[in-house]
Design an enzyme around this catalytic site. Structure first.
Site, PDB file in Angstrom:
ATOM      1  N   TYR A  56       0.471 -14.554  -4.298  1.00 24.90           N
ATOM      2  CA  TYR A  56      -1.096 -14.598  -4.282  1.00 24.90           C
ATOM      3  C   TYR A  56      -1.659 -15.903  -3.941  1.00 24.90           C
ATOM      4  O   TYR A  56      -1.812 -16.829  -4.898  1.00 24.90           O
ATOM      5  CB  TYR A  56      -1.731 -14.044  -5.335  1.00 24.90           C
ATOM      6  CG  TYR A  56      -1.247 -12.493  -5.825  1.00 24.90           C
ATOM      7  CD1 TYR A  56      -0.590 -11.747  -4.770  1.00 24.90           C
ATOM      8  CD2 TYR A  56      -1.173 -11.889  -6.958  1.00 24.90           C
ATOM      9  CE1 TYR A  56      -0.278 -10.501  -4.972  1.00 24.90           C
ATOM     10  CE2 TYR A  56      -0.779 -10.521  -7.031  1.00 24.90           C
ATOM     11  CZ  TYR A  56      -0.420  -9.852  -6.162  1.00 24.90           C
ATOM     12  OH  TYR A  56      -0.015  -8.384  -6.578  1.00 24.90           O
ATOM     13  N   HIS A 117       9.159  -8.367  -6.775  1.00 23.82           N
ATOM     14  CA  HIS A 117       7.848  -8.113  -5.809  1.00 23.82           C
ATOM     15  C   HIS A 117       8.362  -7.595  -4.422  1.00 23.82           C
ATOM     16  O   HIS A 117       9.038  -8.044  -3.851  1.00 23.82           O
ATOM     17  CB  HIS A 117       7.097  -9.528  -5.755  1.00 23.82           C
ATOM     18  CG  HIS A 117       5.672  -9.277  -5.143  1.00 23.82           C
ATOM     19  ND1 HIS A 117       4.839 -10.580  -4.984  1.00 23.82           N
ATOM     20  CD2 HIS A 117       4.810  -8.202  -4.881  1.00 23.82           C
ATOM     21  CE1 HIS A 117       3.627 -10.087  -4.752  1.00 23.82           C
ATOM     22  NE2 HIS A 117       3.800  -8.862  -4.445  1.00 23.82           N
ATOM     23  N   SER A 201      -4.267  -0.596  -6.067  1.00 24.81           N
ATOM     24  CA  SER A 201      -4.908  -0.149  -4.958  1.00 24.81           C
ATOM     25  C   SER A 201      -5.345   1.127  -4.857  1.00 24.81           C
ATOM     26  O   SER A 201      -5.000   1.978  -4.021  1.00 24.81           O
ATOM     27  CB  SER A 201      -4.162  -0.651  -3.646  1.00 24.81           C
ATOM     28  OG  SER A 201      -5.046  -0.611  -2.422  1.00 24.81           O
ATOM     29  N   GLY A 204      -7.098   2.422  -2.013  1.00 24.40           N
ATOM     30  CA  GLY A 204      -6.447   2.437  -0.696  1.00 24.40           C
ATOM     31  C   GLY A 204      -6.775   1.206   0.119  1.00 24.40           C
ATOM     32  O   GLY A 204      -6.716   1.535   1.315  1.00 24.40           O
ATOM     33  N   GLY A 206      -8.991  -0.673   0.553  1.00 24.54           N
ATOM     34  CA  GLY A 206     -10.368  -0.505   1.087  1.00 24.54           C
ATOM     35  C   GLY A 206     -10.793   0.713   1.500  1.00 24.54           C
ATOM     36  O   GLY A 206     -12.194   0.683   1.690  1.00 24.54           O
ATOM     37  N   ALA A 209     -13.470   2.397  -0.307  1.00 22.56           N
ATOM     38  CA  ALA A 209     -14.711   1.567  -0.483  1.00 22.56           C
ATOM     39  C   ALA A 209     -15.453   1.634   0.797  1.00 22.56           C
ATOM     40  O   ALA A 209     -16.385   0.648   0.646  1.00 22.56           O
ATOM     41  CB  ALA A 209     -14.298   0.282  -1.180  1.00 22.56           C
TER      42      ALA A 209
END
Length: 302
Positions: A56, A117, A201, A204, A206, A209
């Site tokens: 990140y 990861h 998530s 999904g 975004g 949203a």
């Protein structure tokens, strides 16, 4: 805030966890002072699970979290990170080095949960013969407490669960309003084996949203829009009216122990914390969602 026991680890975790990617500006600008304030507010509000990774923003998320957890706040947090970092292989030495660097950035002597990861990025044999033994060595040395694995590939997660060497799994966009395929086989398997489950998530990437991530394929965005249209009965009056039902959908699933919130501001954090009150979708709404998309994966299976 609601709490639950994280699988067989015995850890008591908040059902809402703080996801580390937005804290480093991965999805847009994130002011460092606001981020530290938000982490403190999350802890004060009862969130005790924070998930991050060296990928990140090349360790910036871990660094910011480490700064925020100074002055005794570390002890009250279940801290989760991942291996390996950017530009590193999943080999034994790189895995050890990745975790050692994470410990430095996080300013801590131990990480509660260390996850492989995006496990789909390496051959299964490499993960089992090199990455996992490295994490087991770090666990034996007291630098990590528990071992997990993350990937969006459900058959691969099931394979790891059956290996019986992992304490937890993490997936994303596989238990949400428009793709809940994780519930069919994976979640019953994790429950049977006492595996901790982290869901990322739930919006999904975004899609739920009304702000789909720009890197999503056009065919996925089109299919998602068609499914979202069928969920009009769930929409609230607020802007981005599927956010609340999407959060409640995951938070109320008993087989999911932690639902991550991707917040970069205190305002978003407060909104999402309000949904962790034990109230899910109405039974008829839940049945309708399940029936609409039963067995229908939105994202590619591999």
């Amino acid at each position: 805030m609601e709490y639950t026991t994280f699988g067989r680890t015995g850890l008591r975790v908040s059902k809402l966890g703080l996801g580390g990617a937005p804290l480093a500006g991965v999805f847009g600008p994130a002011d460092e002072r606001e981020v530290e304030k938000m982490i403190h507010e999350a802890i004060d509000g009862g969130i005790n699970f924070i998930d991050t990774a060296p990928r990140y923003n090349r360790g910036e998320s871990e660094r910011r979290i480490g700064q925020a957890l100074r002055d005794g706040k570390r002890n009250g947090v279940v801290l989760a990170s991942k291996a390996v970092g950017p530009d590193e292989s999943f080999g034994y030495a790189d895995t050890i080095r990745s975790v050692e660097q994470s410990l430095e950035r996080l300013q801590t002597d131990w990480i509660d949960l260390l996850q492989i990861h995006d496990a789909e990025q390496a051959p299964y044999e490499t993960l089992v013969n090199e990455t996992l033994p490295a994490l087991e060595k770090l666990r034996d040395d007291g630098k990590i407490r528990y071992i997990g694995v993350s990937t969006r590939i459900l058959p691969l997660l099931m394979r790891f669960v059956r290996l019986n060497r992992f304490d937890s799994i993490q997936f994303y966009a596989r238990y949400m309003l428009i793709d809940h395929t994780a519930k069919d086989e994976l979640l019953p398997l994790t429950a049977e084996n006492g595996i901790g489950v982290v869901n990322g998530s739930v919006l999904g990437l975004g899609l739920l949203a009304d702000t789909p991530a720009p890197f999503l394929r056009s065919d996925i965005v089109t299919e998602a829009a068609q499914r979202i249209e069928q969920l009009r009965f769930l929409r609230t009056k607020e802007p981005h009216g599927l956010v609340e039902p999407a959060m409640r959908f995951s938070l109320s699933q008993p087989a999911i122990h932690v639902t991550l919130t991707g917040a970069a501001t205190c305002e978003v954090l407060r909104t999402n914390m309000a949904y962790c009150d034990g109230r899910g979708l109405a039974p008829d709404e839940l049945s309708r969602v399940y029936a609409l998309f039963q067995g229908k994966s939105l994202f590619p299976a591999e």
